[in-house]
Design an enzyme around this catalytic site. Structure first.
Site, PDB file in Angstrom:
ATOM      1  N   HIS A  68     -41.436  76.793  47.569  1.00  0.00           N
ATOM      2  CA  HIS A  68     -41.808  77.637  46.434  1.00  0.00           C
ATOM      3  C   HIS A  68     -40.930  78.890  46.312  1.00  0.00           C
ATOM      4  O   HIS A  68     -40.491  79.248  45.219  1.00  0.00           O
ATOM      5  CB  HIS A  68     -43.282  78.036  46.551  1.00  0.00           C
ATOM      6  CG  HIS A  68     -43.918  78.353  45.241  1.00  0.00           C
ATOM      7  ND1 HIS A  68     -45.255  78.181  44.995  1.00  0.00           N
ATOM      8  CD2 HIS A  68     -43.399  78.832  44.090  1.00  0.00           C
ATOM      9  CE1 HIS A  68     -45.537  78.548  43.754  1.00  0.00           C
ATOM     10  NE2 HIS A  68     -44.424  78.949  43.186  1.00  0.00           N
ATOM     11  N   TYR A 128     -51.294  77.843  43.267  1.00  0.00           N
ATOM     12  CA  TYR A 128     -51.876  77.942  41.921  1.00  0.00           C
ATOM     13  C   TYR A 128     -53.371  77.639  41.938  1.00  0.00           C
ATOM     14  O   TYR A 128     -54.098  78.064  41.040  1.00  0.00           O
ATOM     15  CB  TYR A 128     -51.220  76.946  40.957  1.00  0.00           C
ATOM     16  CG  TYR A 128     -49.760  77.166  40.658  1.00  0.00           C
ATOM     17  CD1 TYR A 128     -49.081  78.314  41.053  1.00  0.00           C
ATOM     18  CD2 TYR A 128     -49.043  76.195  39.952  1.00  0.00           C
ATOM     19  CE1 TYR A 128     -47.740  78.489  40.786  1.00  0.00           C
ATOM     20  CE2 TYR A 128     -47.706  76.365  39.667  1.00  0.00           C
ATOM     21  CZ  TYR A 128     -47.051  77.500  40.082  1.00  0.00           C
ATOM     22  OH  TYR A 128     -45.722  77.655  39.804  1.00  0.00           O
TER      23      TYR A 128
END
Length: 279
Positions: free
Chosen positions: A103, A43
């Protein structure tokens, strides 16, 4: 003793990765009572989140022990989760995170640092080695819990065949219509009629539905009014009939992960392979 996860958290993913905007939004959220924050290395928001939380701690607004911080292992770091988490902790300026997640069930080449991998970016997935690294992170005290993200039930079952530590969390997209997009959800007539009945917003109905499932929900907004609105979902009580009506809505995923599917190098040749038909 198990980990207590605050039932509502703030997501910090941003398309433009505006660090100042992220920091300001986190500071606003803290003042409203948020204590659960979700980030990931990919991110790019770890430094901004860490700055905002660090300032709040040093100013006495909150103690580190009152915070719950989650980050995630990107596909290019499956070969060494310990080093990846140490880098995350440097980014955050923290000694540990509360939850560290794999993730996606995808392993990428070590230099891949963008969210949409190309066909030649994939490596053979070896979750047994990856999970051993995650368990090492836990053993070293770099995190308080480990888990997964975007895993199907079948992939979790496979993981349990060799895991010494059971994943504490599977973070997945979850909302009525599961992935039509939150905008589509709040514009749905069923959601709107329930909101009208309870004199609340459609977004609050959708969030309360998630909470009614026993889930901890992560909401992403940097807007002050939306942050307040999201917290207001905690005060809403849905009736059994409301839940039944919401359950009738069609389920579809938004973040399907098509970019992890290809015929040549990915372990997933179809989207059904990636999700084991849970789409």
């Amino acid at each position: 003793m198990g980990l207590a996860i605050p039932i509502i958290g703030m997501g910090t993913y941003s398309f433009d990765n505006d660090k100042k905007a992220t920091e300001n939004a986190v500071q606003m959220a803290l003042k409203m009572g948020y204590s659960h924050f979700d980030t990931a290395q990919i991110y790019g928001s770890e430094p901004a989140l860490g700055n905002a939380l660090g300032k709040a701690i040093s100013n006495g607004l909150i103690e580190r022990e009152e915070l719950f911080v989650t980050s995630k292992l990107w596909g290019s770091h499956h070969h060494d989760p310990v080093s990846a988490l140490k880098q995350t902790l440097m980014n955050l300026g923290m000694e540990y995170v509360d939850m560290y997640l794999v993730h996606w069930p995808v392993r990428l080449k070590p230099w891949v640092c963008h969210p949409l991998p190309k066909e030649d970016d994939f490596e053979k997935l070896d979750m047994e080695t990856t999970w051993a690294g995650m368990e090492k992170c836990l053993e070293l005290g770099l995190c308080r819990g480990i888990g997964v993200s975007n895993f199907s039930c079948k992939k979790i079952e496979n993981l349990l065949d060799f895991a010494s530590v059971v994943p504490a969390v599977n973070q997945v997209e979850m909302h009525p219509m599961k992935l039509l997009g939150f905008k589509d959800v709040v514009q749905n007539p069923i959601i709107q009629s329930i909101a009208l009945k309870h004199k609340v917003t459609p977004a609050q109905v959708a969030l309360r539905w998630g909470l009614s499932k026993g889930a901890s929900v992560i909401v992403k907004s940097f807007n002050e009014e939306r942050l307040k609105e999201n917290m207001g979902a905690l005060d809403l009580k849905l009736e059994d009939n409301d839940i039944i009506e919401i359950e009738k809505m069609e389920e579809r995923k938004i973040m399907r992960g098509e970019f992890y599917v290809n015929q040549r190098t990915s372990p997933y040749k179809t989207i059904q392979d990636l999700w084991d038909d849970e789409i």
